[in-house]
Design a protein around this motif. Structure first.
Motif, PDB file in Angstrom:
ATOM      1  N   ARG A   1      -9.829  67.634  23.465  1.00  0.00           N
ATOM      2  CA  ARG A   1      -9.681  66.129  23.191  1.00  0.00           C
ATOM      3  C   ARG A   1      -7.840  66.273  23.619  1.00  0.00           C
ATOM      4  O   ARG A   1      -7.455  66.112  22.215  1.00  0.00           O
ATOM      5  N   ALA A   2      -7.714  65.578  24.635  1.00  0.00           N
ATOM      6  CA  ALA A   2      -6.472  65.227  24.583  1.00  0.00           C
ATOM      7  C   ALA A   2      -5.271  64.162  23.863  1.00  0.00           C
ATOM      8  O   ALA A   2      -6.707  62.715  23.892  1.00  0.00           O
ATOM      9  N   ASP A   3      -4.808  64.096  23.041  1.00  0.00           N
ATOM     10  CA  ASP A   3      -4.488  62.310  21.462  1.00  0.00           C
ATOM     11  C   ASP A   3      -3.204  62.432  23.056  1.00  0.00           C
ATOM     12  O   ASP A   3      -2.005  61.588  23.278  1.00  0.00           O
ATOM     13  N   LEU A   4      -3.965  61.201  23.307  1.00  0.00           N
ATOM     14  CA  LEU A   4      -3.182  60.023  24.379  1.00  0.00           C
ATOM     15  C   LEU A   4      -2.134  58.883  23.325  1.00  0.00           C
ATOM     16  O   LEU A   4      -1.335  58.156  24.322  1.00  0.00           O
ATOM     17  N   SER A   5      -2.742  58.945  21.999  1.00  0.00           N
ATOM     18  CA  SER A   5      -1.775  58.184  21.011  1.00  0.00           C
ATOM     19  C   SER A   5      -0.064  58.726  20.665  1.00  0.00           C
ATOM     20  O   SER A   5       0.166  58.024  20.683  1.00  0.00           O
ATOM     21  N   ILE A   6       0.177  59.808  21.386  1.00  0.00           N
ATOM     22  CA  ILE A   6       1.305  59.832  21.105  1.00  0.00           C
ATOM     23  C   ILE A   6       2.523  59.525  21.858  1.00  0.00           C
ATOM     24  O   ILE A   6       2.154  58.663  22.701  1.00  0.00           O
ATOM     25  N   ASP A   7       3.332  59.232  21.546  1.00  0.00           N
ATOM     26  CA  ASP A   7       4.096  58.865  21.805  1.00  0.00           C
ATOM     27  C   ASP A   7       5.354  59.117  23.252  1.00  0.00           C
ATOM     28  O   ASP A   7       5.810  60.052  23.136  1.00  0.00           O
ATOM     29  N   LEU A   8       4.986  57.952  24.178  1.00  0.00           N
ATOM     30  CA  LEU A   8       5.830  58.726  25.165  1.00  0.00           C
ATOM     31  C   LEU A   8       7.602  58.356  25.952  1.00  0.00           C
ATOM     32  O   LEU A   8       7.880  58.748  26.367  1.00  0.00           O
ATOM     33  N   LYS A   9       7.783  57.703  25.238  1.00  0.00           N
ATOM     34  CA  LYS A   9       9.133  57.784  25.291  1.00  0.00           C
ATOM     35  C   LYS A   9      10.698  57.809  24.488  1.00  0.00           C
ATOM     36  O   LYS A   9      10.983  57.326  24.662  1.00  0.00           O
ATOM     37  N   LYS A  10       9.736  59.044  23.644  1.00  0.00           N
ATOM     38  CA  LYS A  10      10.588  59.123  22.461  1.00  0.00           C
ATOM     39  C   LYS A  10      12.268  60.131  23.406  1.00  0.00           C
ATOM     40  O   LYS A  10      11.096  61.083  24.894  1.00  0.00           O
TER      41      LYS A  10
END
Length: 331
Positions: free
Chosen positions: A112-121
């Motif tokens: 299951r993909a971890d959708l909580s990862i920070d996308l703005k790093k």
């Protein structure tokens, strides 16, 4: 008339000599009648007609076999492959007991993909190599935007044909290095090959929802050939530069998939049901849509961004990748 009688006597004597070899009793010697001999003396025309009839019968039998097998080679497809080496296909089942239909990946490869990862790093380029890597990736974005415009389905497909190359090249070179130096890799060979396989699964997914044109397929050949060799040489010369390039490529991928999501939300791209391969690979709910797939893929790209920037940082600190445990299974 005399020649006809002579021919009948000759045929009768020949049949009398040959028949014991083909029949079980000698009673067949008296079976031959004048009518049968006359029928055999009609000539080549009868033989040709009988041969054609036999051939026609064979064609009918072949058609009957094809009809039974479903036609179009389906009988061959349905036939199981028999191996002399005993490598029988393993039957795999889902958790609910239904058969697993994918051979390119197994249930234990799904997640299951971890959708909580920070996308703005974002890694701010500081050194000369970092700036070279950053602007190299930025320069590649302009022709991509010009070519694909707002066709994000085909854009994603093209992006994945390139994104699946670095992990394979890096894993291959680390593999060869491990063999030459008789040393472990710290798990980085497997980590990079996992990345390449994950990117390839992205491509297999988007192939279900987009149909590339012939010139786009031709472009894949050209781009992949150039990029593979360029990245191969770049990794040999400077692994920290190569990993930094991939880190910035993944940042651009996050941006592209974010734009993809905007087009889906605005209704410019139809939010079709998710392909079955995506539902099984990312363990998505059965009623998932293309939007859910794009969210999972974007999360994967963010994880690949972190892994490659981390690998570049290790090299910048004067260390080897094997000195830091690889982030295996980091999704």
């Amino acid at each position: 008339m005399m020649m006809s009688r002579g021919y009948i006597r000759l045929a009768s004597s020949m049949f009398t000599m040959v028949s014991p070899r083909f029949f079980s009793t000698a009673a067949t010697r008296g079976v031959l009648s004048n009518d049968m001999v006359k029928a055999s003396a009609v000539g080549l025309g009868v033989r040709c007609r009988s041969s054609m009839a036999a051939i026609g019968g064979g064609d009918k039998e072949q058609e009957k076999k094809q009809a039974v097998g479903g036609g179009g080679g389906s009988a061959k497809d349905d036939k199981e492959i028999v191996s002399y080496w005993g490598l029988d296909p393993t039957k795999v089942y889902k958790e609910d007991g239904s058969p697993w239909k994918w051979t390119c990946f197994r249930p234990w490869d799904t997640y299951r993909a971890d959708l909580s990862i920070d996308l703005k790093k974002h890694h701010a380029p500081v050194t000369v190599l970092d700036k070279m890597a950053y602007w190299t990736v930025k320069s590649l974005r302009w022709p991509t935007d010009l070519f694909f415009q707002r066709r994000y389905g085909c854009r994603a497909m093209m992006l994945e044909t390139v994104a699946a190359v670095p992990g394979m090249v890096g894993g291959m070179l680390l593999h060869c290095k491990s063999l030459r130096r008789f040393e472990h890799s710290g798990g980085w060979i497997k980590a990079l090959l996992e990345e390449a396989e994950n990117e390839r699964m992205h491509l297999m997914t988007f192939m279900e929802v987009s149909d590339p044109r012939w010139y786009e397929r031709a472009l894949v050949f050209a781009v992949q050939g150039v990029f593979f060799n360029a990245y191969f040489l770049g990794y040999i010369i400077s692994p920290k530069f190569a990993h930094r390039v991939v880190g910035y490529l993944e940042e651009e991928a996050i941006h592209s998939y974010t734009e993809f999501l905007k087009e889906l939300d605005n209704g410019n791209i139809e939010n079709v049901p998710a392909p079955p391969i995506a539902i099984d690979y990312w363990r998505l709910p059965p009623n998932s849509t293309l939007r859910d797939v794009v969210l999972a893929v974007r999360a994967d790209e963010a994880h690949h961004r972190d892994v490659n920037h981390f690998a570049s940082d290790i090299h910048y600190q004067g260390r080897q990748l094997k000195e830091a445990p690889a982030p295996l299974g980091y999704h």
